[in-house]
Design a protein around this motif. Structure first.
Motif, PDB file in Angstrom:
ATOM      1  N   LEU A  42      -5.594  14.754   0.638  1.00  0.00           N
ATOM      2  CA  LEU A  42      -4.759  14.615  -0.551  1.00  0.00           C
ATOM      3  C   LEU A  42      -3.327  14.181  -0.238  1.00  0.00           C
ATOM      4  CD1 LEU A  42      -6.070  17.676  -2.574  1.00  0.00           C
ATOM      5  CD2 LEU A  42      -6.706  15.268  -2.816  1.00  0.00           C
ATOM      6  N   ALA A  43      -3.063  13.821   1.006  1.00  0.00           N
ATOM      7  CA  ALA A  43      -1.735  13.331   1.378  1.00  0.00           C
ATOM      8  C   ALA A  43      -1.546  11.907   0.855  1.00  0.00           C
ATOM      9  CB  ALA A  43      -1.560  13.359   2.892  1.00  0.00           C
ATOM     10  N   PRO A  44      -0.336  11.578   0.409  1.00  0.00           N
ATOM     11  CA  PRO A  44      -0.081  10.196  -0.036  1.00  0.00           C
ATOM     12  C   PRO A  44      -0.298   9.196   1.104  1.00  0.00           C
ATOM     13  CG  PRO A  44       1.691  11.657  -0.722  1.00  0.00           C
ATOM     14  CD  PRO A  44       0.809  12.440   0.213  1.00  0.00           C
ATOM     15  N   ALA A  45      -0.657   7.981   0.744  1.00  0.00           N
ATOM     16  CA  ALA A  45      -0.959   6.950   1.740  1.00  0.00           C
ATOM     17  C   ALA A  45       0.245   6.664   2.638  1.00  0.00           C
ATOM     18  CB  ALA A  45      -1.420   5.675   1.038  1.00  0.00           C
ATOM     19  N   ALA A  46       1.451   6.712   2.087  1.00  0.00           N
ATOM     20  CA  ALA A  46       2.639   6.431   2.899  1.00  0.00           C
ATOM     21  C   ALA A  46       2.799   7.462   4.010  1.00  0.00           C
ATOM     22  CB  ALA A  46       3.888   6.414   2.016  1.00  0.00           C
ATOM     23  N   ASP A  75     -11.725   5.851   7.834  1.00  0.00           N
ATOM     24  CA  ASP A  75     -11.679   6.871   6.793  1.00  0.00           C
ATOM     25  C   ASP A  75     -13.051   7.488   6.537  1.00  0.00           C
ATOM     26  OD1 ASP A  75     -12.530   4.443   5.632  1.00  0.00           O
ATOM     27  OD2 ASP A  75     -11.963   5.147   3.636  1.00  0.00           O
ATOM     28  N   LYS A  76     -14.093   6.702   6.644  1.00  0.00           N
ATOM     29  CA  LYS A  76     -15.453   7.252   6.454  1.00  0.00           C
ATOM     30  C   LYS A  76     -15.801   8.217   7.591  1.00  0.00           C
ATOM     31  CE  LYS A  76     -16.052   4.494   2.945  1.00  0.00           C
ATOM     32  NZ  LYS A  76     -14.691   4.261   2.528  1.00  0.00           N
ATOM     33  N   TRP A  77     -15.430   7.853   8.807  1.00  0.00           N
ATOM     34  CA  TRP A  77     -15.694   8.735   9.952  1.00  0.00           C
ATOM     35  C   TRP A  77     -14.882  10.018   9.848  1.00  0.00           C
ATOM     36  CZ3 TRP A  77     -19.875   8.092  12.581  1.00  0.00           C
ATOM     37  CH2 TRP A  77     -20.422   6.825  12.725  1.00  0.00           C
ATOM     38  N   ILE A  78     -13.666   9.905   9.346  1.00  0.00           N
ATOM     39  CA  ILE A  78     -12.836  11.101   9.176  1.00  0.00           C
ATOM     40  C   ILE A  78     -13.449  12.017   8.124  1.00  0.00           C
ATOM     41  CG2 ILE A  78     -10.599  11.919   8.309  1.00  0.00           C
ATOM     42  CD1 ILE A  78      -9.361   9.492   9.776  1.00  0.00           C
ATOM     43  N   LEU A 117      -9.411  13.887  -7.154  1.00  0.00           N
ATOM     44  CA  LEU A 117      -7.957  14.053  -7.103  1.00  0.00           C
ATOM     45  C   LEU A 117      -7.268  12.905  -6.376  1.00  0.00           C
ATOM     46  CD1 LEU A 117      -7.736  17.892  -6.436  1.00  0.00           C
ATOM     47  CD2 LEU A 117      -7.065  16.672  -8.526  1.00  0.00           C
ATOM     48  N   GLN A 118      -7.980  12.253  -5.454  1.00  0.00           N
ATOM     49  CA  GLN A 118      -7.375  11.118  -4.740  1.00  0.00           C
ATOM     50  C   GLN A 118      -6.995   9.991  -5.697  1.00  0.00           C
ATOM     51  OE1 GLN A 118      -9.872   9.819  -1.524  1.00  0.00           O
ATOM     52  NE2 GLN A 118      -9.132  11.397  -0.141  1.00  0.00           N
ATOM     53  N   SER A 125      -7.210   6.182  -3.523  1.00  0.00           N
ATOM     54  CA  SER A 125      -8.152   5.930  -4.608  1.00  0.00           C
ATOM     55  C   SER A 125      -9.433   6.697  -4.338  1.00  0.00           C
ATOM     56  CB  SER A 125      -8.451   4.434  -4.727  1.00  0.00           C
ATOM     57  OG  SER A 125      -9.057   3.972  -3.535  1.00  0.00           O
ATOM     58  N   ALA A 126     -10.122   7.025  -5.410  1.00  0.00           N
ATOM     59  CA  ALA A 126     -11.416   7.693  -5.290  1.00  0.00           C
ATOM     60  C   ALA A 126     -12.434   6.667  -4.808  1.00  0.00           C
ATOM     61  CB  ALA A 126     -11.832   8.275  -6.629  1.00  0.00           C
ATOM     62  N   SER A 127     -13.371   7.118  -3.980  1.00  0.00           N
ATOM     63  CA  SER A 127     -14.338   6.196  -3.406  1.00  0.00           C
ATOM     64  C   SER A 127     -15.705   6.871  -3.318  1.00  0.00           C
ATOM     65  CB  SER A 127     -13.877   5.771  -2.013  1.00  0.00           C
ATOM     66  OG  SER A 127     -14.918   5.190  -1.280  1.00  0.00           O
TER      67      SER A 127
END
Length: 161
Positions: A42-46, A75-78, A117-118, A125-127
């Motif tokens: 939930l951290a901002p992208a920046a 991101d998928k691996w994370i 929430l993303q 963005s939600a994915s």
């Protein structure tokens, strides 16, 4: 409740002043991992970009890895790794079969909630792909934990002559 003769404070059945059972290490690790997961997801992208740049300054081959575009699906691996960790720690903390379903349902709800929430987090963005990676992580951990029960406990297999 009994009164302690040395302090005069009431103590619970467990012997500590609060009356709460002592924290178990697996539970503490699980809740810490939940908190870390929520912060990361939930951290901002920046903020994540700043952390990535800072981390890249410490990696010896960061420029070569960036040129190879190794981090394309990171991101998928994370997501997969975080939910493997959460499920494995949760299964270790709550070992009773009756506790498995609520644990998995709670982690599924967490996966869905974080993806929803993303959508509201700046730069995120939600994915559906991330949600599927979360579910795959839960499934993988469930299989690994279940198969771990079948592992030998220190016994060395012998071969017939």
């Amino acid at each position: 409740m009994a009164y302690s003769t040395t302090s005069g404070r009431r103590q619970g059945a467990t012997g500590n002043p609060t009356g709460c059972p002592p924290a178990r290490p697996w539970h503490v690790l699980f809740w810490f991992a939940c908190l870390a997961t929520l912060v990361l997801l939930l951290a901002p992208a920046a903020t994540l970009l700043e952390a990535r740049i800072w981390l890249a300054t410490w990696l010896p081959f960061a420029a070569q890895l960036d040129a190879l575009d190794v981090t394309r699906n990171t991101d998928k691996w994370i997501h997969l790794g975080l939910f493997v960790l959460l499920c494995a720690l949760g299964r270790q903390a709550w070992r009773q079969p009756a506790q498995r379903r609520p644990l998995l349902l709670g982690l599924l709800a967490m996966a869905g909630a974080t993806e929803g929430l993303q959508h509201f987090v700046p730069g995120r963005s939600a994915s559906l792909g991330d949600l599927l990676a979360d579910v795959a992580g839960l499934a993988l951990a469930s299989v690994l934990v279940r198969s771990r029960r079948d592992w030998p406990t220190g016994a060395v297999p012998t071969q017939a002559p």
